[in-house]
Design a protein around this motif. Structure first.
Motif, PDB file in Angstrom:
ATOM      1  N   UNK B 258      63.323  20.378  28.713  1.00  0.00           N
ATOM      2  CA  UNK B 258      63.190  21.597  29.668  1.00  0.00           C
ATOM      3  C   UNK B 258      64.708  22.030  29.834  1.00  0.00           C
ATOM      4  N   UNK B 261      66.056  23.807  26.759  1.00  0.00           N
ATOM      5  CA  UNK B 261      65.296  25.255  26.806  1.00  0.00           C
ATOM      6  C   UNK B 261      66.082  25.967  27.767  1.00  0.00           C
ATOM      7  N   UNK B 267      65.471  32.792  30.622  1.00  0.00           N
ATOM      8  CA  UNK B 267      64.299  33.733  30.908  1.00  0.00           C
ATOM      9  C   UNK B 267      62.840  33.437  30.059  1.00  0.00           C
ATOM     10  N   UNK B 268      63.215  32.879  28.786  1.00  0.00           N
ATOM     11  CA  UNK B 268      62.026  32.715  27.994  1.00  0.00           C
ATOM     12  C   UNK B 268      61.439  31.187  28.555  1.00  0.00           C
ATOM     13  N   UNK B 269      62.487  30.494  28.850  1.00  0.00           N
ATOM     14  CA  UNK B 269      62.033  29.174  29.549  1.00  0.00           C
ATOM     15  C   UNK B 269      60.950  29.389  30.767  1.00  0.00           C
ATOM     16  N   UNK B 270      61.388  30.482  31.408  1.00  0.00           N
ATOM     17  CA  UNK B 270      60.613  30.605  32.615  1.00  0.00           C
ATOM     18  C   UNK B 270      58.997  30.892  32.215  1.00  0.00           C
ATOM     19  N   UNK B 271      59.170  31.840  31.139  1.00  0.00           N
ATOM     20  CA  UNK B 271      57.764  32.201  30.722  1.00  0.00           C
ATOM     21  C   UNK B 271      57.001  31.174  30.103  1.00  0.00           C
ATOM     22  N   UNK B 272      57.587  29.817  29.871  1.00  0.00           N
ATOM     23  CA  UNK B 272      57.020  28.773  29.211  1.00  0.00           C
ATOM     24  C   UNK B 272      56.433  27.708  30.656  1.00  0.00           C
ATOM     25  N   UNK B 273      56.559  28.570  31.523  1.00  0.00           N
ATOM     26  CA  UNK B 273      56.117  27.648  32.865  1.00  0.00           C
ATOM     27  C   UNK B 273      57.041  26.708  33.269  1.00  0.00           C
ATOM     28  N   UNK B 274      58.377  26.869  33.056  1.00  0.00           N
ATOM     29  CA  UNK B 274      59.359  25.930  33.265  1.00  0.00           C
ATOM     30  C   UNK B 274      59.851  26.460  34.740  1.00  0.00           C
ATOM     31  N   UNK B 275      60.000  25.715  35.637  1.00  0.00           N
ATOM     32  CA  UNK B 275      60.634  26.062  36.898  1.00  0.00           C
ATOM     33  C   UNK B 275      62.218  26.130  36.973  1.00  0.00           C
TER      34      UNK B 275
END
Ligand code: ADP
Ligand code: MG
Lengths: 237, 391
Positions: B258, B261, B267-275
């Protein structure tokens, strides 16, 4: 009750008023498309739904839950998948790691394996490149990876932002076929496209967005016949 | 248990150990070679004759005799630099931002650890401590320094950097410089108020000051003493463990994935469910933990600390991070070791090589000139700026 519902949503970038009261619904099992020219606010609509930006007013509900003030990672947990504009592939993670990232919130290892295998059956090309860095894939392969990654979550709704952008026509056909297949297997889809013809060929319903406002809202079949749509988006006079 | 063992990625433990060995040996051999060559060349000149006159020893022999100690000292400080450099480089990797307050986070770690030991000392516990107990107390001091520095780093990010995240790049930088001064003065105030004195001395206890002697190595007529102080061993081993642990965290765990990422595409990381905010906090926490431990180890090695103790090590570790390639974890290890070695070699040999014209007080000029030269030819640093890439 619809799966995803936007009610009079406004969004701003600083002083730029990008969305001016959007209302739209997506029902379970549908493919709904959002079409409009460059700069109309399509990507902004998706970003506002997925929490990458927050609406300045209006409400957004997913499965009846108000998500308009939630952060993106929490909205993902609520079942929303967003394949962003430009695909958002992690360039220095391998294809496999990119897929694993898509399942970051999934704790069931078995399910992760199965979904990854499913992604490989949809896009065998990805399997051949499984240990290659995401950044080394071609545009088409990146789009495949982005979609496969979006499915790792098994989202209740998958939002796709211009999946046809920059792809050769053959690949566009393939990607749209797969979107249709996914939908037939039960995935609800909100599809943003500039390529209105392709989008309307697989969608059930559609919304036309112009400078931040929805101007037409109808079934896909009717939209194809709509003179405004034909003139502005289907290149017919 | 078996499953647990299986789930450990052994490769990710061995690889960084190998890297550390290669970097240490490589820079030791290269610099020793250069020093010995220079000594051979200078032996027949006025430099060699002056030394011959004064101490009745050739320059070459002098250089050789001192080498083992120079290498060990270089490694010791190099590993400390590497541990601090990792804090800069991790934060840069994730936020593309230089956390200039990191030097004070290091200093706070040092003070907390040393204050704890001073308290133990005045309670009489240190004097009566067995060897085992001494090590336990040292470990406790390091842990306390880590926790304090880690907590501080997280707090600083939350209070002084996060609200500025949307602003232009210079704004959080200024905030970091402000925090740096603020923390220096807070340490000064607290330390000054409690004792009226700014300095703290690492209490002498345990067997840390002793040397282990491995005997002599006879090279012709010259005998080279082989030995190492226990302090140095502790610093090197502790730093190595942390560096390997960090490498493992980043390359082989879910959190690490994470972090990478978020470093590549927040931004994409947040779309993976990463806080994303939590990952940024974790990044500061890890950097702070390493910095705090480095602070206590630094105090163990150099004994005296003051509120400005973070300034030079911090600056040098930052330079080391840039030298290795900012944002690149392996680069921080390499940069730290190379810089530590360079300055120790310079500090030890410049005096005799220049007949006292430029002594060890000029070692930083020398080390930094090399650094600037390297960066002129490799602006991306030795290992490149692979932000977010596997180390
Ligand atoms: N990051 C941004 N900052 C400022 N304005 C933006 C930003 N992104 C988009 N906009 C503006 O918002 C409007 C809608 O953009 P967008 O949603 O990207 O359109 P579309 O996806 O339909 O092409 C445009 O006028 C665009 O210039
Ligand atoms: Mg767009």
């Amino acid at each position: 009750m619809s799966l995803l519902s936007l009610n009079n949503v406004h969004s701003h970038y600083g002083h730029i008023h990008a969305l001016k009261g959007i209302s739209l619904d997506v029902n379970k099992g549908e493919i709904v498309t959002l079409i409009g020219s460059n700069g109309a606010g399509k990507s902004t609509t998706l970003r506002t739904i997925s929490g990458m930006m927050h609406p300045t007013s209006g409400s957004i509900t997913l499965n009846g839950v108000d998500i308009s003030k939630m952060d993106p990672h929490a909205i993902v947990l609520a079942g929303l998948g967003h394949v962003p504009e430009g695909r958002g592939i992690f360039p220095k993670l391998t294809v496999k790691e990119n897929l694993e990232m898509g399942a970051f919130t999934v704790t069931d290892r078995q399910a992760v394996e199965e979904r990854m295998e499913y992604g490989f059956t949809l896009f065998p090309r990805l399997k051949e490149r499984v240990s290659q860095y995401g950044g080394t894939l071609s545009g088409g392969e990146q789009q495949m990876l982005a979609i496969a990654r979006g499915l790792m979550l098994n989202p209740s709704i998958l939002m796709l932002d211009e999946p046809s952008m920059g792809l050769a026509p053959v690949l566009v056909e393939l990607i749209f076929d797969i979107i249709k297949t996914l939908n037939e297997k039960g995935t609800t889809v909100l599809l943003v496209e500039q390529n209105a013809l392709m989008a309307l060929s697989i969608a059930h319903r559609g919304y036309v967005l112009q400078t931040g406002e929805i101007v037409v809202n109808d079934s896909a079949a009717n939209l194809k016949m709509n003179p405004l749509v034909q003139k502005a988006y289907l290149g017919m006079d | 248990m078996n499953r647990f063992v299986q789930s450990i990625n052994v490769n990710e433990l061995i690889r960084p150990l190998g890297q550390l060995m290669v970097f240490s040996l490589g820079s030791a051999i290269a610099l020793s070679g250069i020093a010995l060559m220079l000594a051979l060349v200078l032996d027949q000149t006025a430099v060699g004759l002056a030394l011959q006159d004064k101490y009745n020893v050739t320059l070459y022999t002098y250089t050789l005799i001192n080498l083992p100690q120079v290498v060990i000292d270089g490694l010791t400080i190099g590993f400390v630099y590497a541990a601090i450099a990792l804090g800069y480089t991790m934060v840069y990797g994730v936020l593309e931002f230089i956390n200039f307050a990191h030097s004070e986070i290091f200093a706070v770690g040092a003070f907390i650890g040393v204050e704890f030991l001073i308290a133990m000392d005045s309670s009489g516990l240190l004097r009566s401590a067995s060897i085992g107990m001494s090590y336990l107390l040292l470990i406790l001091a390091i842990l306390l320094g880590m926790v304090a520095a880690g907590g501080l780093a997280v707090t600083v990010e939350r209070v002084a950097y996060r609200p500025l995240r949307g602003a232009s790049r210079l704004v959080p930088l200024i905030s970091a410089i402000g925090v740096s001064f603020l923390l220096q003065d807070v340490i000064r105030l607290v330390e000054g108020l409690t004792t009226g004195d700014f300095n703290r001395i690492f209490p002498s206890f345990g067997n840390f000051d002793q040397r282990l002697n491995f005997g002599k190595l006879a090279l012709g007529a010259t005998n080279i003493n082989l030995g190492i102080s226990i302090k140095s061993i502790i610093v090197i081993v502790a730093a190595m463990l942390m560096l390997i642990g960090l490498n493992y965290l980043v390359n082989a765990t879910r959190i690490g994935k994470a972090i990478r990422a978020v470093a590549q595409d927040r931004h994409t990381a947040s779309l993976m469910g990463i806080n994303v905010n939590r990952i940024i906090s974790i990044t500061f926490l890890v950097g702070g933990l390493l910095g705090g431990a480095a602070g206590v180890l630094y105090a163990l090695k150099f004994t005296r600390i003051d509120p400005f103790v973070g300034f030079f090590p911090g600056l040098k570790a930052f330079a080391a991070a840039v030298l290795g390639g900012i944002g690149n974890l392996t680069g921080a290890l390499l940069g730290g070791i190379v810089l530590g070695m360079l300055e120790t070699f310079a500090g030890s040999y410049m005096g005799v090589f220049t007949m006292g014209a430029a002594g060890s007080e000029y070692k930083d000029i020398f080390a930094f000139s090399i650094l600037i030269l390297v960066l002129i030819f490799r602006p991306q640093g030795l290992m490149g700026e692979n932000v977010g890439q596997k180390a």
